[in-house]
Design a protein around this motif. Sequence first.
Motif, PDB file in Angstrom:
ATOM      1  N   SER A 329     -12.611   4.901   4.678  1.00 50.79           N
ATOM      2  CA  SER A 329     -11.886   5.023   5.954  1.00 50.79           C
ATOM      3  C   SER A 329     -10.492   4.413   5.803  1.00 50.79           C
ATOM      4  N   LEU A 340      -3.080   1.988   9.529  1.00 47.30           N
ATOM      5  CA  LEU A 340      -2.749   2.153   8.111  1.00 47.30           C
ATOM      6  C   LEU A 340      -2.042   3.491   7.913  1.00 47.30           C
ATOM      7  N   VAL A 366     -15.478  -7.054  -4.056  1.00 46.16           N
ATOM      8  CA  VAL A 366     -16.789  -7.007  -3.412  1.00 46.16           C
ATOM      9  C   VAL A 366     -17.525  -8.333  -3.617  1.00 46.16           C
ATOM     10  N   MET A 371     -13.318  -7.504   0.437  1.00 47.69           N
ATOM     11  CA  MET A 371     -13.413  -6.116   0.896  1.00 47.69           C
ATOM     12  C   MET A 371     -14.845  -5.827   1.293  1.00 47.69           C
ATOM     13  N   PRO A 373     -12.281  -5.768   4.510  1.00 50.91           N
ATOM     14  CA  PRO A 373     -11.724  -6.918   5.218  1.00 50.91           C
ATOM     15  C   PRO A 373     -12.550  -7.240   6.466  1.00 50.91           C
TER      16      PRO A 373
HETATM   17  C1  HEC Z   1     -10.456  -1.725   6.989  1.00 48.88           C
HETATM   18  C2  HEC Z   1      -9.769  -1.163   5.888  1.00 48.88           C
HETATM   19  C3  HEC Z   1     -10.357  -1.366   4.499  1.00 48.88           C
HETATM   20  C4  HEC Z   1     -11.624  -1.095   4.059  1.00 48.88           C
HETATM   21  C5  HEC Z   1     -12.773  -0.524   4.852  1.00 48.88           C
HETATM   22  C6  HEC Z   1     -11.637  -1.394   2.665  1.00 48.88           C
HETATM   23  N1  HEC Z   1     -10.434  -1.853   2.264  1.00 48.88           N
HETATM   24 FE1  HEC Z   1      -9.874  -2.360   0.400  1.00 48.88          FE
HETATM   25  N2  HEC Z   1      -8.025  -2.843   1.036  1.00 48.88           N
HETATM   26  C7  HEC Z   1      -7.609  -2.799   2.349  1.00 48.88           C
HETATM   27  C8  HEC Z   1      -6.292  -3.387   2.451  1.00 48.88           C
HETATM   28  C9  HEC Z   1      -5.462  -3.545   3.713  1.00 48.88           C
HETATM   29  C10 HEC Z   1      -5.915  -3.752   1.139  1.00 48.88           C
HETATM   30  C11 HEC Z   1      -4.614  -4.387   0.692  1.00 48.88           C
HETATM   31  C12 HEC Z   1      -4.757  -5.866   0.728  1.00 48.88           C
HETATM   32  C13 HEC Z   1      -3.460  -6.541   0.363  1.00 48.88           C
HETATM   33  O1  HEC Z   1      -2.472  -6.347   1.055  1.00 48.88           O
HETATM   34  O2  HEC Z   1      -3.478  -7.302  -0.621  1.00 48.88           O
HETATM   35  C14 HEC Z   1      -7.029  -3.387   0.275  1.00 48.88           C
HETATM   36  C15 HEC Z   1      -7.027  -3.572  -1.084  1.00 48.88           C
HETATM   37  C16 HEC Z   1      -8.081  -3.238  -1.909  1.00 48.88           C
HETATM   38  C17 HEC Z   1      -8.056  -3.339  -3.338  1.00 48.88           C
HETATM   39  C18 HEC Z   1      -6.865  -3.778  -4.177  1.00 48.88           C
HETATM   40  C19 HEC Z   1      -6.832  -5.276  -4.231  1.00 48.88           C
HETATM   41  C20 HEC Z   1      -5.644  -5.805  -4.981  1.00 48.88           C
HETATM   42  O3  HEC Z   1      -5.274  -6.950  -4.702  1.00 48.88           O
HETATM   43  O4  HEC Z   1      -5.076  -5.089  -5.807  1.00 48.88           O
HETATM   44  C21 HEC Z   1      -9.295  -2.960  -3.797  1.00 48.88           C
HETATM   45  C22 HEC Z   1      -9.761  -2.876  -5.223  1.00 48.88           C
HETATM   46  C23 HEC Z   1     -10.092  -2.616  -2.636  1.00 48.88           C
HETATM   47  N3  HEC Z   1      -9.325  -2.806  -1.511  1.00 48.88           N
HETATM   48  C24 HEC Z   1     -11.403  -2.230  -2.670  1.00 48.88           C
HETATM   49  C25 HEC Z   1     -12.159  -1.909  -1.567  1.00 48.88           C
HETATM   50  C26 HEC Z   1     -13.548  -1.558  -1.610  1.00 48.88           C
HETATM   51  C27 HEC Z   1     -14.403  -1.492  -2.874  1.00 48.88           C
HETATM   52  C28 HEC Z   1     -13.921  -1.304  -0.347  1.00 48.88           C
HETATM   53  C29 HEC Z   1     -15.301  -0.919   0.141  1.00 48.88           C
HETATM   54  C30 HEC Z   1     -16.385  -1.786  -0.219  1.00 48.88           C
HETATM   55  C31 HEC Z   1     -12.766  -1.482   0.495  1.00 48.88           C
HETATM   56  N4  HEC Z   1     -11.726  -1.862  -0.272  1.00 48.88           N
HETATM   57  C32 HEC Z   1     -12.769  -1.270   1.873  1.00 48.88           C
HETATM   58  C33 HEC Z   1      -8.293  -2.281   3.410  1.00 48.88           C
HETATM   59  C34 HEC Z   1      -9.610  -1.857   3.361  1.00 48.88           C
END
Ligand code: HEC
Length: 394
Positions: A329, A340, A366, A371, A373
């Motif tokens: 999502s 976003l 994880v 994540m 968040p």
């Molecule tokens: C609600 C929105 C959202 C969901 C759902 C989400 N993420 Fe993210 N994710 C983000 C955001 C916002 C960032 C950037 C964070 C930052 O600014 O450092 C991110 C960054 C990441 C990164 C990069 C981190 C880095 O520092 O380079 C990874 C890998 C990642 N997410 C994995 C996942 C995984 C696996 C899941 C599911 C289990 C997931 N995310 C679910 C919003 C989300």
Amino acid sequence: MSAYWLDWLSLLTRWAHLIVGIAWIGASFYFVWLDNHLDAPDDEALKAKGVAGELWAVHGGGFYNPQKYRLGPPQMPGHLHWFYWEAYSTWLSGFAMLVLVYFLNPALNLLDPARAAPAGYAGVAVALGFIVGGWIVYDGLCRSPLAKAGWMLQAVLALLLAQAAFALCWLFSGRGAFILFGAMLGTMMVANVAMVIIPGQRRMVAAIAAGQAPDPRDAQRGKQRSVHNTYFTLPVLLTMISNHYAGVSNAPRNALALVLLAAAGAAIRHWFVLRHRARERAGRTSPLTLITGLLLIAVTAALLQPPAVGGGPVGMARAQAIVAARCTSCHAERPSFPGLAAAPKGVLFDSPARIEARRAAIAVQVQSGAMPPGNLTGLGDDERAELLRWARAP
Ligand code: HEC
């Protein structure tokens, strides 16, 4: 404002913050270096003018000879350079970043329902309380009788800051807590400039211009605050980059990590300060504080190591299904999650190859719980364990 334009605002603010932050910390490092390298002048004429220390340096093809006066020059020069806009603009752009990244959408980066801070803007109010309250307590302590014994003030400050680190990590998401700790220290640093150092310097300049001797207490107070600022610098810089390392900022023992790494930063800074004065000790500097700092970092890294994962292997198809349900999502070309504009940090999970390519990063995110968040998409404990088994498979 649409998410697209907010992204631009965020990019430009971050760029400006980095530029003015470099200008400020650069000037601050330079003046600490300068102060610690001064030698008493040999020239009688300089001594008679009130010069307490001087040095020679070469840089960019030019030779420089800065001189420091004991309290002030006999007369004010025609043009006196001041250093404060670097600090003020770093705070202003930093606060703007805090609003853009953490306060506008607190559920995404600042808060975590598993932590104690209230949801929504009430949580933002608690965060602001730390920033303002931190300065009030710190400033009060610096003006209290405690400050007469410098080491006692430093010990009390260190203890209170450690407590604040634990409180922040108990209240906020890992990255929210780390950035707030940095914002609190950074606010103390800038307020030291705005409320103590610069007003004191203005009084000193006015006294000299009126042909009177400046009050040495203004010089002492300014010095006390700028010494504190020196030791806050490396911890603040650490918190500014910590949000890229969820394995540290969101680890189960993140508060301990924050305290130990901040202490390491202060210790390492101390070693640099000592090294500047090495000439006084025939060029030798004890490596003790440097070794202490590096040991603290090593201990933190050892303490934060995640435990081994048990259980049978999990296949790619299952991992992909969990990611599709809980991650895409946000991590899609056009995220359906409100606010976003594009996949966060360009991290896309729209094909098995892309998921596979991010295996290591998924493991960190994880494992630490960073994540999703605030677990906004409700990743279950079983799913988290399965995804982890897949991601950390050898
Ligand atoms: C609600 C929105 C959202 C969901 C759902 C989400 N993420 Fe993210 N994710 C983000 C955001 C916002 C960032 C950037 C964070 C930052 O600014 O450092 C991110 C960054 C990441 C990164 C990069 C981190 C880095 O520092 O380079 C990874 C890998 C990642 N997410 C994995 C996942 C995984 C696996 C899941 C599911 C289990 C997931 N995310 C679910 C919003 C989300």
